[in-house]
Structure formats: C-alpha cells, structure tokens
Scaffold this motif. Structure first.
Motif, PDB file in Angstrom:
ATOM      1  N   LYS A  27       0.851  -1.186   0.000  1.00  0.00           N
ATOM      2  CA  LYS A  27       0.000   0.000   0.000  1.00  0.00           C
ATOM      3  C   LYS A  27       0.891   1.241   0.000  1.00  0.00           C
ATOM      4  CE  LYS A  27      -3.860  -2.074   2.584  1.00  0.00           C
ATOM      5  NZ  LYS A  27      -4.814  -2.049   1.456  1.00  0.00           N
ATOM      6  N   PHE A  71      -8.246   4.347   1.259  1.00  0.00           N
ATOM      7  CA  PHE A  71      -9.425   4.521   0.398  1.00  0.00           C
ATOM      8  C   PHE A  71      -9.428   5.944  -0.147  1.00  0.00           C
ATOM      9  CE2 PHE A  71     -10.624   4.401   4.967  1.00  0.00           C
ATOM     10  CZ  PHE A  71     -10.750   5.760   5.202  1.00  0.00           C
ATOM     11  N   ARG A  89     -17.893   1.975  -1.734  1.00  0.00           N
ATOM     12  CA  ARG A  89     -16.882   0.953  -2.046  1.00  0.00           C
ATOM     13  C   ARG A  89     -16.250   0.384  -0.778  1.00  0.00           C
ATOM     14  NH1 ARG A  89     -15.264   4.688  -6.173  1.00  0.00           N
ATOM     15  NH2 ARG A  89     -13.440   5.264  -4.920  1.00  0.00           N
ATOM     16  N   ALA A  90     -15.987   1.244   0.194  1.00  0.00           N
ATOM     17  CA  ALA A  90     -15.363   0.769   1.432  1.00  0.00           C
ATOM     18  C   ALA A  90     -16.292  -0.167   2.199  1.00  0.00           C
ATOM     19  CB  ALA A  90     -14.964   1.957   2.308  1.00  0.00           C
ATOM     20  N   CYS A  91     -17.580   0.125   2.163  1.00  0.00           N
ATOM     21  CA  CYS A  91     -18.530  -0.682   2.933  1.00  0.00           C
ATOM     22  C   CYS A  91     -18.676  -2.105   2.399  1.00  0.00           C
ATOM     23  CB  CYS A  91     -19.895   0.004   2.975  1.00  0.00           C
ATOM     24  SG  CYS A  91     -19.956   1.424   4.097  1.00  0.00           S
ATOM     25  N   VAL A  92     -18.332  -2.315   1.130  1.00  0.00           N
ATOM     26  CA  VAL A  92     -18.419  -3.660   0.569  1.00  0.00           C
ATOM     27  C   VAL A  92     -17.040  -4.291   0.385  1.00  0.00           C
ATOM     28  CG1 VAL A  92     -20.597  -3.171  -0.600  1.00  0.00           C
ATOM     29  CG2 VAL A  92     -18.451  -2.808  -1.833  1.00  0.00           C
ATOM     30  N   SER A  93     -15.990  -3.568   0.777  1.00  0.00           N
ATOM     31  CA  SER A  93     -14.634  -4.085   0.635  1.00  0.00           C
ATOM     32  C   SER A  93     -14.363  -5.164   1.671  1.00  0.00           C
ATOM     33  CB  SER A  93     -13.623  -2.948   0.813  1.00  0.00           C
ATOM     34  OG  SER A  93     -12.314  -3.456   0.951  1.00  0.00           O
ATOM     35  N   ALA A  94     -13.604  -6.166   1.285  1.00  0.00           N
ATOM     36  CA  ALA A  94     -13.233  -7.243   2.213  1.00  0.00           C
ATOM     37  C   ALA A  94     -12.267  -6.757   3.291  1.00  0.00           C
ATOM     38  CB  ALA A  94     -12.595  -8.385   1.432  1.00  0.00           C
ATOM     39  N   GLU A  95     -11.652  -5.574   3.105  1.00  0.00           N
ATOM     40  CA  GLU A  95     -10.684  -5.075   4.074  1.00  0.00           C
ATOM     41  C   GLU A  95     -11.332  -4.447   5.308  1.00  0.00           C
ATOM     42  OE1 GLU A  95      -6.503  -3.954   2.414  1.00  0.00           O
ATOM     43  OE2 GLU A  95      -7.988  -2.529   1.634  1.00  0.00           O
ATOM     44  N   SER A 105     -11.807  -5.260  11.420  1.00  0.00           N
ATOM     45  CA  SER A 105     -11.484  -5.091  10.003  1.00  0.00           C
ATOM     46  C   SER A 105     -10.138  -5.729   9.674  1.00  0.00           C
ATOM     47  CB  SER A 105     -11.444  -3.608   9.636  1.00  0.00           C
ATOM     48  OG  SER A 105     -12.744  -3.059   9.627  1.00  0.00           O
ATOM     49  N   VAL A 107      -7.952  -5.056   7.521  1.00  0.00           N
ATOM     50  CA  VAL A 107      -6.885  -4.121   7.185  1.00  0.00           C
ATOM     51  C   VAL A 107      -6.041  -3.760   8.399  1.00  0.00           C
ATOM     52  CG1 VAL A 107      -8.182  -1.967   7.557  1.00  0.00           C
ATOM     53  CG2 VAL A 107      -6.376  -2.045   5.807  1.00  0.00           C
TER      54      VAL A 107
END
Length: 295
Positions: A27, A71, A89-95, A105, A107
């Motif tokens: 990252k 993000f 997008r963040a709310c459905v991210s696997a991280e 989380s 991440v």
C-alpha cells in the motif's frame, strides 16, 4: 482544485511517497518528519487536505508521520458526490467491517505490520496511532502490536449500524483489555456531544471494555466548524471530525485545544524526558515538549 468548491486539493509534495509491503500486500504510505513514528490514518473519504494538516502538525511536533492510503483519492478535497462513492466501495470491501457483527477489520493486520516497520526504522520507545472516523477504532486494534503505545481514537464511526458497537471481534477485545491490564496502556479519544455517528453509547462501550484506561473527551457540538467541506456538510451532516474537517484553527478554540492535547499525549509517551541537571541537557525533544504544553 475542486470544480464545485474552488478549494484546492493537496499535492502532498512535502512527503515522500513509499510503497510499503506487509506480508505480500503493498500500500502507498506518505512519510515525513523525524523522530518516533506516528501513524495518522485517513478519515472518510480519504487523505484529505485536513487530514494532511493534522499530519503536518504532528510532524512539526517532532515525529515521523506515516499516512497510509486506505481509500479514496489521496489529497483530494472531500466533495459530497465523490465521497458517497468512496463510502459505498469501502462498505463492501473485504478489508473493512463497516457493520455490526463483522468483527475486526482485516486491514488492521496490515496497519500493525506498518507500525512494526515504522518502529524498526524510527526507533524510540514505540509508535503512536491516530485513527479518524472510519479508521477511528483502528488505532485501538493496532495496539495488539506491542510497539503501538500511544493510540488515539478520534470520533470512531464503526460499526455504522450500531451506535453502541465496537469494531472488534470478541477475541481482539479480550486481547486489548489484557494489554491494558498487563502494560498499563492508555487510550485517548474525542467526539462531539451531538455526533450521530459516534455517540455517547459508543464511548460507554469503550469505558466498559477498558475502564479507567479509556480517556474519552467530549466537546460541545456548537464548537464545530460551521463551514466544513461538502462531504461533511451534506453527507456526514453532524459535527463529527474534531481535529480535521470540523476543527476551528483559532487560538483558544476547543478543537485546537484537542489537537494540542493529542500532541501532548503522543509526546509524553513517545519522546523520553531528558535527564535534568542543567541547560546542557535540554535537547530538541525537550523544546518540543515545552512548546506542546505551552500551546
């Protein structure tokens, strides 16, 4: 520059841009300063100019700041339209685990690895971590890494659908509580009293988990800036970001006092007090501590 607001994006020209690999996951991290490491995490919808302003204040206090890109668009001024998409997008991210029942989380494991690397590079007694909004509780979860000794949990908003929830698995909650008991860890936290994303119920849950180790400070919502960026005015819709989007940069203002308290918290834990004995002992860290306490 934002076409809708006339406000400028931040080009982040005074930070070095690194690609940091933690167990095969790379990252972007923006790094600047010298001294012990402090990880300053972004708030929704990303590494905004206000987040970078906070990072620069921390850098100027005598720390090496590490700002990870998690993000959004780095340096972008937070507009309502682009911000909504980043949240989606963040709310459905696997991280991330944005909703109740999701636990910790994933991440945060990467962030703990970043803290380890930053401590190895910068030295000192340990690492500070400042979480903001969506990443607020990440600062607490990062304390599962032994090098993290100064966690600051600002207006934690997760889980979004449970005002009394903590974005932690049961196992991690027990491990954090054990570290508080074993190591005397202290946690500093801020919110506005009328914040609908970080409520009194959430602070009560932190207190129940951490006891007196949790120092939760509440500012009056009326002290929040009345002219935050559009994302905060139109989407967040409540006083929320104590030391970033809703900070009022005026001497003596409650939000600026909160910034100074955070820097003092980091300084007390990460910059050792030099031995007393005369003027020859007063090095640069001493002057940083003195400036922080007088501001």
């Amino acid at each position: 520059m934002s076409a809708t607001s006339g406000r400028r994006d931040d080009k982040i020209e005074d930070f070095s841009r690194r690609l940091v690999d933690v167990e095969g996951v790379a990252k972007t991290v923006y790094v600047a300063g010298s001294g012990p490491a402090v990880v300053v995490m972004p708030e929704m919808p990303g590494i905004s100019p206000d987040v970078l302003r906070l990072a620069r204040w921390v850098r100027e206090a005598g720390f090496t700041v590490h700002v990870p890109s998690l993000f959004g668009t780095d340096g972008a001024y937070p507009t309502a339209e682009s911000g909504r998409e980043v949240v989606r997008r963040a709310c459905v991210s696997a991280e991330f685990r944005a909703f109740a029942g999701g636990g910790t989380s994933p991440v945060t494991a990467w962030l703990r690895g970043l803290a380890r690397q930053a401590h190895a590079e910068c030295g000192g007694p340990g690492v500070g971590a400042i979480g903001l909004c969506f990443t607020g509780n990440f600062a607490l979860t990062m304390a599962l890494e032994p090098s993290v000794i100064a966690p600051v949990v600002n207006h934690p908003s997760l889980p979004l659908d449970d005002p009394a929830g903590l974005e932690l698995s049961d196992e991690d909650a027990r491990a954090v509580r054990d570290r508080v008991t074993r190591d005397g860890l202290k946690v500093l936290s801020y919110r506005f009293d009328n914040d609908r994303w970080c409520t009194g119920q959430r602070f009560a849950a932190y207190r129940a988990l951490l006891g007196d180790a949790f120092d939760g400070r509440v500012l009056p919502g009326g002290s929040a800036s009345t002219s935050p960026p559009p994302f905060f005015a139109d989407v967040v819709g409540t006083p929320h970001s104590v030391v970033t989007a809703h900070l009022v940069d005026e001497a003596g203002h409650p939000t600026l006092k909160a910034r100074d308290e955070i820097i003092a918290f980091l300084t007390d834990r990460l910059i050792p007090v030099p031995p007393t004995g005369g003027p020859q002992d007063a090095g640069p860290h001493h002057s940083v501590r003195a400036r922080t306490r007088e501001s």
